[in-house]
Enzyme design. Structure first.
Site, mmCIF file in Angstrom:
data_model
loop_
_atom_site.group_PDB
_atom_site.id
_atom_site.type_symbol
_atom_site.label_atom_id
_atom_site.label_comp_id
_atom_site.label_asym_id
_atom_site.label_seq_id
_atom_site.Cartn_x
_atom_site.Cartn_y
_atom_site.Cartn_z
ATOM 1 N N CYS A 8 0.999 -1.314 0.110
ATOM 2 C CA CYS A 8 -0.212 -0.114 -0.029
ATOM 3 C C CYS A 8 0.691 1.387 0.001
ATOM 4 C CB CYS A 8 -1.071 0.030 1.066
ATOM 5 S SG CYS A 8 -2.385 -0.937 1.111
ATOM 6 N N GLY A 97 3.386 -19.551 0.754
ATOM 7 C CA GLY A 97 4.544 -18.866 0.458
ATOM 8 C C GLY A 97 4.661 -17.581 0.213
ATOM 9 N N HIS A 104 -0.296 -9.756 -4.694
ATOM 10 C CA HIS A 104 0.568 -9.451 -5.894
ATOM 11 C C HIS A 104 0.940 -10.567 -6.960
ATOM 12 C CE1 HIS A 104 2.995 -10.654 -2.456
ATOM 13 N NE2 HIS A 104 3.505 -11.475 -3.206
HETATM 14 P P1 5GP Z 1 5.724 -13.199 -1.751
HETATM 15 O O1 5GP Z 1 6.770 -13.850 -1.291
HETATM 16 O O2 5GP Z 1 4.740 -12.426 -0.961
HETATM 17 O O3 5GP Z 1 4.799 -13.782 -2.747
HETATM 18 O O4 5GP Z 1 6.468 -12.039 -2.596
HETATM 19 C C1 5GP Z 1 6.872 -10.866 -1.980
HETATM 20 C C2 5GP Z 1 7.992 -10.358 -2.927
HETATM 21 O O5 5GP Z 1 8.193 -8.971 -2.709
HETATM 22 C C3 5GP Z 1 9.448 -11.025 -2.942
HETATM 23 O O6 5GP Z 1 9.658 -11.503 -4.117
HETATM 24 C C4 5GP Z 1 10.256 -9.854 -2.450
HETATM 25 O O7 5GP Z 1 11.679 -9.829 -3.081
HETATM 26 C C5 5GP Z 1 9.452 -8.585 -2.649
HETATM 27 N N1 5GP Z 1 9.703 -7.438 -2.052
HETATM 28 C C6 5GP Z 1 9.765 -7.501 -0.621
HETATM 29 N N2 5GP Z 1 9.992 -6.099 -0.167
HETATM 30 C C7 5GP Z 1 10.067 -5.363 -1.374
HETATM 31 C C8 5GP Z 1 10.128 -4.045 -1.637
HETATM 32 O O8 5GP Z 1 10.307 -3.187 -0.675
HETATM 33 N N3 5GP Z 1 10.097 -3.282 -2.775
HETATM 34 C C9 5GP Z 1 10.082 -4.299 -3.946
HETATM 35 N N4 5GP Z 1 10.350 -3.778 -4.927
HETATM 36 N N5 5GP Z 1 9.873 -5.729 -3.706
HETATM 37 C C10 5GP Z 1 9.735 -6.353 -2.442
HETATM 38 ZN ZN ZN Z 2 -1.970 -2.944 1.005
#
Ligand code: 5GP
Ligand code: ZN
Length: 118
Positions: A8, A97, A104
């Protein structure tokens, strides 16, 4: 906007990101820790935690989000056609995961899926 939600804050420009696409409803930006040569995240600007929180009423915006993938992948350098392509991944909940609790869509490309971590 949900308090203390990283994505957000990124959607509201309170935290910087390397944006590749933005419209009224969605934002796409480079993953900070790429799991593939091309790794883009696409988020709805509205706070939705995961696919566990969507229903049939969400199909229109979900469809629009999915439909952004081919052009974003192509723009990022994914090769077109059956010899090229990309992966779409949506992780949901801890067992799925998911680390960031704002829905996203990962777009991963540039190498074959079995070499990718996400
Ligand atoms: P999830 O594991 O929740 O599917 O993926 C989260 C993704 O967000 C991960 O691939 C991680 O590298 C990415 N991520 C985490 N924090 C940040 C951030 O501050 N900026 C960006 N651009 N990506 C982020
Ligand atoms: Zn949010």
């Amino acid at each position: 906007m949900s308090e203390n939600c990283l994505f957000c804050k990124i959607a509201a420009d309170q935290i910087p990101s390397k944006k590749v696409y933005e419209d009224e409803d969605f934002l796409a930006f480079h993953d900070i820790n790429p799991a593939a040569p091309i790794h883009i995240l696409v988020i709805p600007k509205k706070h939705v935690v995961s696919m566990q929180d969507v229903s049939g009423q969400d199909s229109e915006w979900l469809g629009k989000m999915m439909a952004l993938a081919p052009s974003l992948a192509a723009k990022a350098g994914c090769r077109p056609g059956p010899e090229g392509g990309f992966r779409i991944v949506i992780n949901n909940g801890l067992d799925g995961g998911q680390e960031i609790n704002h829905l996203h869509m990962h777009i991963l490309g540039g190498e074959r899926p079995w070499q990718q971590r996400a």
